[in-house]
Design a protein around this motif. Structure first.
Motif, PDB file in Angstrom:
ATOM      1  N   PRO A 298     -13.160  92.699 103.000  1.00 31.87           N
ATOM      2  CA  PRO A 298     -13.674  93.414 101.820  1.00 31.87           C
ATOM      3  C   PRO A 298     -15.150  93.145 101.546  1.00 31.87           C
ATOM      4  N   ARG A 299     -15.644  91.955 101.913  1.00 27.37           N
ATOM      5  CA  ARG A 299     -17.050  91.627 101.649  1.00 27.37           C
ATOM      6  C   ARG A 299     -18.018  92.481 102.462  1.00 27.37           C
ATOM      7  N   GLU A 300     -17.519  93.127 103.516  1.00 28.50           N
ATOM      8  CA  GLU A 300     -18.373  94.045 104.268  1.00 28.50           C
ATOM      9  C   GLU A 300     -18.568  95.351 103.505  1.00 28.50           C
ATOM     10  N   VAL A 301     -17.535  95.761 102.793  1.00 30.18           N
ATOM     11  CA  VAL A 301     -17.553  97.035 102.062  1.00 30.18           C
ATOM     12  C   VAL A 301     -18.202  96.882 100.692  1.00 30.18           C
ATOM     13  N   LEU A 302     -17.963  95.737 100.047  1.00 33.77           N
ATOM     14  CA  LEU A 302     -18.366  95.530  98.661  1.00 33.77           C
ATOM     15  C   LEU A 302     -19.838  95.861  98.377  1.00 33.77           C
ATOM     16  N   PRO A 303     -20.832  95.278  99.087  1.00 34.82           N
ATOM     17  CA  PRO A 303     -22.228  95.570  98.737  1.00 34.82           C
ATOM     18  C   PRO A 303     -22.611  97.029  98.981  1.00 34.82           C
ATOM     19  N   LYS A 304     -22.010  97.639  99.983  1.00 34.26           N
ATOM     20  CA  LYS A 304     -22.346  99.036 100.287  1.00 34.26           C
ATOM     21  C   LYS A 304     -21.814  99.977  99.208  1.00 34.26           C
ATOM     22  N   VAL A 305     -20.590  99.706  98.734  1.00 31.89           N
ATOM     23  CA  VAL A 305     -19.993 100.555  97.690  1.00 31.89           C
ATOM     24  C   VAL A 305     -20.722 100.346  96.366  1.00 31.89           C
ATOM     25  N   ALA A 307     -23.738  99.513  95.923  1.00 33.48           N
ATOM     26  CA  ALA A 307     -25.076 100.115  95.999  1.00 33.48           C
ATOM     27  C   ALA A 307     -25.045 101.604  95.669  1.00 33.48           C
ATOM     28  N   LEU A 308     -23.884 102.241  95.836  1.00 34.07           N
ATOM     29  CA  LEU A 308     -23.764 103.673  95.541  1.00 34.07           C
ATOM     30  C   LEU A 308     -23.327 103.932  94.103  1.00 34.07           C
ATOM     31  N   GLY A 309     -23.019 102.866  93.357  1.00 31.24           N
ATOM     32  CA  GLY A 309     -22.676 103.021  91.938  1.00 31.24           C
ATOM     33  C   GLY A 309     -21.468 103.903  91.713  1.00 31.24           C
ATOM     34  N   THR A 310     -21.594 104.808  90.737  1.00 30.79           N
ATOM     35  CA  THR A 310     -20.463 105.678  90.379  1.00 30.79           C
ATOM     36  C   THR A 310     -20.229 106.780  91.406  1.00 30.79           C
ATOM     37  N   GLU A 311     -21.079 106.841  92.431  1.00 30.69           N
ATOM     38  CA  GLU A 311     -20.931 107.873  93.466  1.00 30.69           C
ATOM     39  C   GLU A 311     -19.897 107.497  94.521  1.00 30.69           C
ATOM     40  N   ALA A 312     -19.334 106.273  94.425  1.00 29.95           N
ATOM     41  CA  ALA A 312     -18.374 105.836  95.443  1.00 29.95           C
ATOM     42  C   ALA A 312     -17.165 105.166  94.803  1.00 29.95           C
ATOM     43  N   GLU A 313     -15.983 105.419  95.365  1.00 34.44           N
ATOM     44  CA  GLU A 313     -14.736 104.794  94.907  1.00 34.44           C
ATOM     45  C   GLU A 313     -13.859 104.504  96.119  1.00 34.44           C
ATOM     46  N   VAL A 314     -13.491 103.235  96.299  1.00 36.23           N
ATOM     47  CA  VAL A 314     -12.597 102.861  97.394  1.00 36.23           C
ATOM     48  C   VAL A 314     -11.190 103.352  97.064  1.00 36.23           C
ATOM     49  N   ILE A 315     -10.611 104.129  97.954  1.00 36.91           N
ATOM     50  CA  ILE A 315      -9.268 104.683  97.738  1.00 36.91           C
ATOM     51  C   ILE A 315      -8.200 103.765  98.309  1.00 36.91           C
ATOM     52  N   GLU A 316      -8.384 103.361  99.561  1.00 32.34           N
ATOM     53  CA  GLU A 316      -7.434 102.477 100.222  1.00 32.34           C
ATOM     54  C   GLU A 316      -8.124 101.768 101.389  1.00 32.34           C
ATOM     55  N   PRO A 317      -7.539 100.631 101.798  1.00 31.13           N
ATOM     56  CA  PRO A 317      -6.295  99.983 101.369  1.00 31.13           C
ATOM     57  C   PRO A 317      -6.453  99.273 100.027  1.00 31.13           C
ATOM     58  N   GLU A 318      -5.334  98.887  99.435  1.00 32.13           N
ATOM     59  CA  GLU A 318      -5.321  98.326  98.097  1.00 32.13           C
ATOM     60  C   GLU A 318      -6.125  97.027  98.000  1.00 32.13           C
ATOM     61  N   ALA A 319      -6.075  96.189  99.058  1.00 26.19           N
ATOM     62  CA  ALA A 319      -6.790  94.908  99.009  1.00 26.19           C
ATOM     63  C   ALA A 319      -8.300  95.131  98.881  1.00 26.19           C
ATOM     64  N   PHE A 320      -8.822  96.122  99.558  1.00 24.47           N
ATOM     65  CA  PHE A 320     -10.256  96.426  99.487  1.00 24.47           C
ATOM     66  C   PHE A 320     -10.597  97.030  98.121  1.00 24.47           C
ATOM     67  N   ARG A 321      -9.721  97.913  97.636  1.00 23.58           N
ATOM     68  CA  ARG A 321      -9.945  98.529  96.321  1.00 23.58           C
ATOM     69  C   ARG A 321      -9.929  97.466  95.228  1.00 23.58           C
ATOM     70  N   ALA A 322      -8.979  96.526  95.314  1.00 31.78           N
ATOM     71  CA  ALA A 322      -8.864  95.473  94.313  1.00 31.78           C
ATOM     72  C   ALA A 322     -10.096  94.573  94.315  1.00 31.78           C
ATOM     73  N   ALA A 323     -10.647  94.300  95.505  1.00 32.72           N
ATOM     74  CA  ALA A 323     -11.832  93.437  95.601  1.00 32.72           C
ATOM     75  C   ALA A 323     -13.022  94.083  94.902  1.00 32.72           C
ATOM     76  N   VAL A 324     -13.192  95.390  95.087  1.00 29.36           N
ATOM     77  CA  VAL A 324     -14.295  96.091  94.428  1.00 29.36           C
ATOM     78  C   VAL A 324     -14.049  96.166  92.923  1.00 29.36           C
ATOM     79  N   ALA A 325     -12.805  96.453  92.526  1.00 31.17           N
ATOM     80  CA  ALA A 325     -12.473  96.547  91.102  1.00 31.17           C
ATOM     81  C   ALA A 325     -12.741  95.224  90.384  1.00 31.17           C
ATOM     82  N   GLU A 326     -12.393  94.125  91.018  1.00 31.92           N
ATOM     83  CA  GLU A 326     -12.616  92.803  90.422  1.00 31.92           C
ATOM     84  C   GLU A 326     -14.111  92.542  90.228  1.00 31.92           C
ATOM     85  N   ALA A 327     -14.907  92.909  91.246  1.00 33.25           N
ATOM     86  CA  ALA A 327     -16.358  92.710  91.150  1.00 33.25           C
ATOM     87  C   ALA A 327     -16.956  93.563  90.038  1.00 33.25           C
TER      88      ALA A 327
END
Length: 336
Positions: A298-305, A307-327
């Protein structure tokens, strides 16, 4: 192992002769080899035999007698850069590549870049260099980090030698937010990612074969010593394939395919600057796009997502989505 050590010595001898403007004696070369390769002993006869082997292989090694004794020099190639027809455009490309590799300053790789660059400049006719210099001023390179690895030169030499000789390396490693620990690693190679150098090495204490190979950031090394212990490399490990499987440095055996919904602007940005060669960007009927990319953590995806602000939303998998939501939730709490 003896054959491999001989090749390493001879390669280092060539480097020493290239850097020596006035030549070097056998004793001077012997001393440099011991220092650079971390050897305990080395006989002058061995150095002389290596020089003879290089000369027999076609390298132009000549000798000259000076006041300090008999010195060895590497003869200049009789073909100059001008004779091979280098153009101003090629010079510009070479100089840009040199600037992009600035983080390697202080390493043996940077010295190789610099010596080659200086040879090119010295061999150019004045008119051609002026032509290059005039056009080079129209293009500027920005955004390269100011960090260098000058302080890690000794450790890089140790690690390079250990990679070639398949030696176990004992390191003092300081992960972010954790105390320094002493580890033993089995180094397979080096990787440069976003201007940082990583040592791709196995952790021998890890039993699961799929998790043994890891990427250790050189910035976090406090000490490294090559032990007189050897490991048997896994013939099935392909570093080029492994390192190219994910969008970041947390590469592994089986990366996860991550689906991210992008707004129209974010989709355009990711189309201009792709995250991965194998990414897929599919337009949706509502004007958004779905980006599918491989990631190993998830740490590979987190900074990139983020950086896009409200223009990006992780859909799946749940573990990656949860990591971004927590941040995002943690950040929102700080900005209340």
């Amino acid at each position: 192992m003896a054959r491999n050590e001989q090749l390493i010595r001879q390669h280092k001898l060539l480097q020493l002769l290239e850097f020596s403007r006035f030549g070097s004696t056998i004793d001077e070369l012997r001393t440099e080899l011991i220092s650079d390769l971390g050897l305990t002993t080395l006989h002058g006869r061995t150095v002389r035999r290596d020089l003879e082997a290089l000369e027999a292989s076609g390298y132009g090694i000549r000798t000259e007698t000076l006041e300090r004794g008999k010195v060895y020099k590497l003869a200049r190639n009789n073909k100059s850069v001008h004779e091979i027809g280098i153009s101003a455009t090629e010079l510009i490309s070479l100089s840009i590549g040199r600037e992009l590799l600035f983080p390697l300053l202080g390493t043996q790789y940077w010295r190789g870049i610099e010596t080659f660059w200086n040879k090119v400049k010295d061999a150019l006719p004045a008119g051609m260099y002026e032509h290059y210099d005039r056009y080079r001023k129209t293009l500027h390179v920005f955004g390269t980090p100011s960090k260098t690895y000058e302080q890690h030169e000794g450790m890089l030499k140790t690690i390079n030698r250990a990679i070639l000789e398949h030696r176990i390396v004992e390191i003092q490693y300081a992960p972010v937010g954790k105390p320094v620990s002493t580890r033993r690693i089995e180094p397979y190679g080096l990787a440069v990612y976003q201007s940082s150098i990583y040592v791709v090495a196995a952790a021998p204490e890890v039993e699961n074969p799929a998790e043994r190979l890891r990427n250790w950031k050189l910035d976090r090394f406090r000490h490294a010593i090559a032990l007189d212990e050897y490991f048997k490399p896994d013939p099935d490990i392909d570093l080029s394939d492994r390192l190219g499987r994910s969008i970041g440095i947390f590469s592994g055996e089986s990366p996860t395919m991550v689906r991210i919904q992008l707004g129209d602007r974010a989709a355009a940005w990711v189309g201009e600057d792709p995250w991965h060669p194998e990414q897929k960007l599919e337009s949706q009927s509502d004007g958004t796009s779905i980006l599918t990319v491989p990631a190993s953590h998830p740490r590979e995806v987190l900074p990139k997502v983020l950086a896009l602000g409200t223009e990006a939303e992780v859909i799946e998998p749940e573990a990656f989505r949860a990591a971004v939501a927590e941040a995002v939730q943690s950040m929102a709490a700080k900005y209340r």
